[in-house]
Write a protein that holds these residues in place. Structure first.
Motif, PDB file in Angstrom:
ATOM      1  N   LEU A  70       0.846  -1.191   0.000  1.00 15.11           N
ATOM      2  CA  LEU A  70       0.000   0.000   0.000  1.00 15.11           C
ATOM      3  C   LEU A  70       0.883   1.243   0.000  1.00 15.11           C
ATOM      4  N   SER A  71       0.547   2.201  -0.805  1.00 13.15           N
ATOM      5  CA  SER A  71       1.363   3.418  -0.880  1.00 13.15           C
ATOM      6  C   SER A  71       1.399   4.165   0.449  1.00 13.15           C
ATOM      7  N   THR A  72       0.404   3.949   1.299  1.00 17.34           N
ATOM      8  CA  THR A  72       0.344   4.635   2.583  1.00 17.34           C
ATOM      9  C   THR A  72       0.953   3.825   3.724  1.00 17.34           C
ATOM     10  N   SER A  73       1.441   2.637   3.437  1.00 16.51           N
ATOM     11  CA  SER A  73       1.964   1.793   4.518  1.00 16.51           C
ATOM     12  C   SER A  73       3.305   2.316   5.034  1.00 16.51           C
ATOM     13  N   SER A  74       3.634   1.924   6.238  1.00 19.99           N
ATOM     14  CA  SER A  74       4.895   2.302   6.865  1.00 19.99           C
ATOM     15  C   SER A  74       6.051   1.587   6.160  1.00 19.99           C
ATOM     16  N   LYS A  75       7.006   2.356   5.700  1.00 14.35           N
ATOM     17  CA  LYS A  75       8.172   1.751   5.034  1.00 14.35           C
ATOM     18  C   LYS A  75       8.974   0.899   6.019  1.00 14.35           C
ATOM     19  N   GLU A  76       8.985   1.287   7.284  1.00 11.53           N
ATOM     20  CA  GLU A  76       9.690   0.502   8.306  1.00 11.53           C
ATOM     21  C   GLU A  76       9.132  -0.926   8.366  1.00 11.53           C
ATOM     22  N   ASN A  77       7.799  -1.044   8.357  1.00  7.83           N
ATOM     23  CA  ASN A  77       7.185  -2.375   8.367  1.00  7.83           C
ATOM     24  C   ASN A  77       7.482  -3.134   7.083  1.00  7.83           C
ATOM     25  N   GLU A  78       7.459  -2.436   5.975  1.00  6.89           N
ATOM     26  CA  GLU A  78       7.730  -3.082   4.685  1.00  6.89           C
ATOM     27  C   GLU A  78       9.179  -3.559   4.615  1.00  6.89           C
ATOM     28  N   ILE A  79      10.095  -2.814   5.188  1.00 12.72           N
ATOM     29  CA  ILE A  79      11.505  -3.203   5.178  1.00 12.72           C
ATOM     30  C   ILE A  79      11.687  -4.547   5.867  1.00 12.72           C
ATOM     31  N   THR A  80      11.018  -4.747   6.968  1.00 14.41           N
ATOM     32  CA  THR A  80      11.111  -6.024   7.677  1.00 14.41           C
ATOM     33  C   THR A  80      10.672  -7.167   6.770  1.00 14.41           C
ATOM     34  N   ARG A  81       9.548  -6.982   6.075  1.00 14.66           N
ATOM     35  CA  ARG A  81       9.057  -8.028   5.167  1.00 14.66           C
ATOM     36  C   ARG A  81       9.998  -8.226   3.984  1.00 14.66           C
ATOM     37  N   ILE A  82      10.447  -7.130   3.380  1.00 14.78           N
ATOM     38  CA  ILE A  82      11.331  -7.234   2.215  1.00 14.78           C
ATOM     39  C   ILE A  82      12.637  -7.927   2.594  1.00 14.78           C
ATOM     40  N   ASN A  83      13.222  -7.538   3.705  1.00 22.00           N
ATOM     41  CA  ASN A  83      14.481  -8.163   4.122  1.00 22.00           C
ATOM     42  C   ASN A  83      14.275  -9.645   4.435  1.00 22.00           C
ATOM     43  N   GLY A  84      13.069 -10.020   4.849  1.00 23.94           N
ATOM     44  CA  GLY A  84      12.744 -11.437   5.005  1.00 23.94           C
ATOM     45  C   GLY A  84      12.794 -12.163   3.671  1.00 23.94           C
ATOM     46  N   TRP A  85      12.288 -11.520   2.627  1.00 22.69           N
ATOM     47  CA  TRP A  85      12.377 -12.090   1.272  1.00 22.69           C
ATOM     48  C   TRP A  85      13.851 -12.301   0.907  1.00 22.69           C
ATOM     49  N   ILE A  86      14.648 -11.282   1.192  1.00 24.93           N
ATOM     50  CA  ILE A  86      16.064 -11.337   0.811  1.00 24.93           C
ATOM     51  C   ILE A  86      16.795 -12.431   1.580  1.00 24.93           C
ATOM     52  N   ASN A  87      16.550 -12.536   2.859  1.00 20.11           N
ATOM     53  CA  ASN A  87      17.178 -13.603   3.644  1.00 20.11           C
ATOM     54  C   ASN A  87      16.835 -14.967   3.073  1.00 20.11           C
ATOM     55  N   LYS A 112      18.586   0.699   4.971  1.00 20.86           N
ATOM     56  CA  LYS A 112      18.034  -0.374   5.794  1.00 20.86           C
ATOM     57  C   LYS A 112      17.661  -1.604   4.967  1.00 20.86           C
ATOM     58  N   LEU A 113      17.711  -1.475   3.660  1.00 24.30           N
ATOM     59  CA  LEU A 113      17.393  -2.590   2.780  1.00 24.30           C
ATOM     60  C   LEU A 113      18.615  -3.489   2.607  1.00 24.30           C
ATOM     61  N   ASP A 114      18.399  -4.780   2.580  1.00 24.38           N
ATOM     62  CA  ASP A 114      19.491  -5.733   2.343  1.00 24.38           C
ATOM     63  C   ASP A 114      19.719  -5.899   0.851  1.00 24.38           C
ATOM     64  N   GLY A 115      20.000  -4.801   0.203  1.00 23.12           N
ATOM     65  CA  GLY A 115      20.235  -4.790  -1.230  1.00 23.12           C
ATOM     66  C   GLY A 115      20.423  -3.356  -1.693  1.00 23.12           C
ATOM     67  N   THR A 116      20.504  -3.193  -2.996  1.00 27.20           N
ATOM     68  CA  THR A 116      20.743  -1.887  -3.600  1.00 27.20           C
ATOM     69  C   THR A 116      19.456  -1.350  -4.197  1.00 27.20           C
ATOM     70  N   LEU A 117      19.089  -0.135  -3.794  1.00 30.16           N
ATOM     71  CA  LEU A 117      17.890   0.506  -4.307  1.00 30.16           C
ATOM     72  C   LEU A 117      18.231   1.230  -5.604  1.00 30.16           C
ATOM     73  N   LEU A 118      17.473   0.921  -6.644  1.00 27.13           N
ATOM     74  CA  LEU A 118      17.601   1.604  -7.925  1.00 27.13           C
ATOM     75  C   LEU A 118      16.326   2.415  -8.120  1.00 27.13           C
ATOM     76  N   TRP A 119      16.418   3.702  -7.839  1.00 24.44           N
ATOM     77  CA  TRP A 119      15.259   4.582  -7.951  1.00 24.44           C
ATOM     78  C   TRP A 119      15.406   5.456  -9.183  1.00 24.44           C
ATOM     79  N   PHE A 120      14.327   5.529  -9.937  1.00 23.70           N
ATOM     80  CA  PHE A 120      14.267   6.401 -11.094  1.00 23.70           C
ATOM     81  C   PHE A 120      13.004   7.244 -10.986  1.00 23.70           C
ATOM     82  N   PRO A 121      13.069   8.512 -11.372  1.00 22.72           N
ATOM     83  CA  PRO A 121      11.830   9.285 -11.419  1.00 22.72           C
ATOM     84  C   PRO A 121      10.964   8.733 -12.552  1.00 22.72           C
TER      85      PRO A 121
END
Length: 155
Positions: A70-87, A112-121
């Motif tokens: 969700l675009s309104t979700s807490s990125k902190e919470n999402e980081i925990t889930r994403i890093n779980g994917w990465i592990n 805080k991400l266990d990887g490299t963020l590639l952000w593009f406008p």
């Protein structure tokens, strides 16, 4: 390689050569029509970007399913889930983990991400079939490709 049966069979045969995973980060929202339309358009763009990168580096990059949030979700919470994917994914011989996004809110959390963020406008308006839009997308994909290769040279 993509997240499908055929590519997964190939992946198992050549997993020692596929040392990158690419995870598109895709927000969604149904809050209002303008925001939903913009995010849907960006979703189409991120699919184009990630599929072109996968096609260009087939046999080197494994394209994971998009991470939707969700675009309104807490990125902190999402980081925990994403890093779980990465592990989970790093149990395989992946050396490089790339997250692809148009969402600028990830920039403040990228360390805080266990990887490299590639952000593009992202292009926010346009016709995906228009020549001008295709040229812009092609140029951005080339830049993205060069950026990924630069990480390979540093390790």
């Amino acid at each position: 390689m993509k997240w499908n049966k055929t590519d997964f069979i190939q992946y198992h045969k050549a997993s020692e050569y596929i040392d990158n995973i690419l995870i598109p980060l895709m927000p969604f929202s149904l809050e209002n029509d303008n925001k939903t339309e913009k995010l849907a358009f960006q979703g189409e763009l991120i699919d184009i970007f990630s599929n072109e990168i996968e096609k260009n580096y087939k046999g080197r990059i494994f394209l994971m399913p998009s991470y939707n949030y969700l675009s309104t979700s807490s990125k902190e919470n999402e980081i925990t889930r994403i890093n779980g994917w990465i592990n989970h994914a790093k149990r395989n011989p992946f050396t490089y983990v790339f997250f692809l996004t148009f969402d600028p809110h990830w920039k403040q959390f990228e360390t805080k991400l266990d990887g490299t963020l590639l952000w593009f406008p992202a292009i926010t308006v346009g016709n995906l079939d228009g020549d001008e839009t295709k040229a812009i997308i092609s140029d951005q994909i080339k830049q993205l490709s060069d950026l990924i290769q630069s990480y390979w040279k540093t390790k």
